[in-house]
Design a protein around this motif. Structure first.
Motif, PDB file in Angstrom:
ATOM      1  N   VAL A 265       0.829  -1.206   0.000  1.00 43.58           N
ATOM      2  CA  VAL A 265       0.000   0.000   0.000  1.00 43.58           C
ATOM      3  C   VAL A 265       0.863   1.255   0.000  1.00 43.58           C
ATOM      4  N   GLY A 266       1.965   1.242   0.727  1.00 39.81           N
ATOM      5  CA  GLY A 266       2.855   2.405   0.756  1.00 39.81           C
ATOM      6  C   GLY A 266       3.393   2.754  -0.623  1.00 39.81           C
TER       7      GLY A 266
ATOM      8  N   ASN B 212       0.559   4.269  -2.639  1.00 46.52           N
ATOM      9  CA  ASN B 212       0.359   5.663  -2.235  1.00 46.52           C
ATOM     10  C   ASN B 212       1.411   6.571  -2.869  1.00 46.52           C
ATOM     11  N   GLU B 213       2.669   6.129  -2.855  1.00 45.63           N
ATOM     12  CA  GLU B 213       3.739   6.940  -3.435  1.00 45.63           C
ATOM     13  C   GLU B 213       3.564   7.104  -4.940  1.00 45.63           C
TER      14      GLU B 213
ATOM     15  N   VAL C 120       0.680   7.190  -6.549  1.00 48.36           N
ATOM     16  CA  VAL C 120      -0.390   8.176  -6.733  1.00 48.36           C
ATOM     17  C   VAL C 120       0.150   9.574  -6.447  1.00 48.36           C
ATOM     18  N   ARG C 121       0.918   9.733  -5.363  1.00 49.47           N
ATOM     19  CA  ARG C 121       1.489  11.039  -5.035  1.00 49.47           C
ATOM     20  C   ARG C 121       2.401  11.533  -6.156  1.00 49.47           C
TER      21      ARG C 121
ATOM     22  N   LYS D  57       9.001   6.856   2.674  1.00 53.51           N
ATOM     23  CA  LYS D  57       7.900   6.743   3.643  1.00 53.51           C
ATOM     24  C   LYS D  57       7.788   8.017   4.396  1.00 53.51           C
TER      25      LYS D  57
END
Length: 182
Positions: A75-76, A79-80, A82-83, A182
């Motif tokens: 998931v991390g 998320n990165e 998408v960011r 992170k």
């Protein structure tokens, strides 16, 4: 016979069916995933518009595996990703991921060489067959990285016993970079 160095051309028809131009038959997303796992590059083109749809279909393959409960990406990392697309210019994530995968592929080739060089069983009869079986297994598990050919493998074959320390250093460096993300 197919040229494994050039991408396998898949055409998408208006009916959304995918057509393998080498074997002249229709294929599924799972078939395409199998080609990629075996080390083959693919290119998916829309027959009518000529648009390259490869990226879209590769993402769809990943999404389908995720939906079946197979954790392809943490998931991390998602998320990165998408960011990174929210940053003007796409950020550094695509280049970082490419470099990370290149380094992983190179290190796996070095690790295979070192495992062979340091293994006392290497002098036993039948070891080559056992090694070939192990390489086939690793190739299947890692999408052909361990058994790759070309510049990465040739460079790995030229390296000597210092490789293990270099691999450890590079892995520590990669862990450090991932921690910073992170």
């Amino acid at each position: 016979m197919a040229d494994d160095n050039k991408p396998l051309l898949i055409k998408r028809y208006a009916s959304r069916r995918l057509y393998n131009t080498e074997t002249s038959d229709y294929v599924t997303l799972e078939d395409i995933a199998g080609f990629i796992r075996s080390g083959r590059e693919v290119q998916i083109i829309d027959l009518k518009s000529g648009d390259d749809l490869t990226r879209q279909y590769l993402l769809q393959i990943i999404a389908e595996h995720e939906s079946r409960g197979e954790n392809v990406l943490p998931v991390g990392v998602l998320n990165e990703l998408v960011r990174s697309y929210m940053v003007p210019g796409g950020g550094m994530m695509p280049q970082f991921l490419q470099s990370s995968f290149d380094m992983l592929r190179e290190n796996q080739a070095k690790m295979m060489k070192n495992m062979t060089a340091m293994n006392p069983m290497a002098k036993m009869p039948g070891f080559e067959a056992l090694q070939a079986q192990q390489e086939a297994f690793l190739k299947a598990m890692t999408g052909a990285w361990a058994g790759s050919s070309g510049p990465e493998k040739e460079a790995a074959e030229e390296e000597n016993g210092e490789d293990l320390d270099e691999i450890k250093r590079q892995l520590a460096e990669l862990n450090s970079k991932l921690s910073k993300l992170k």
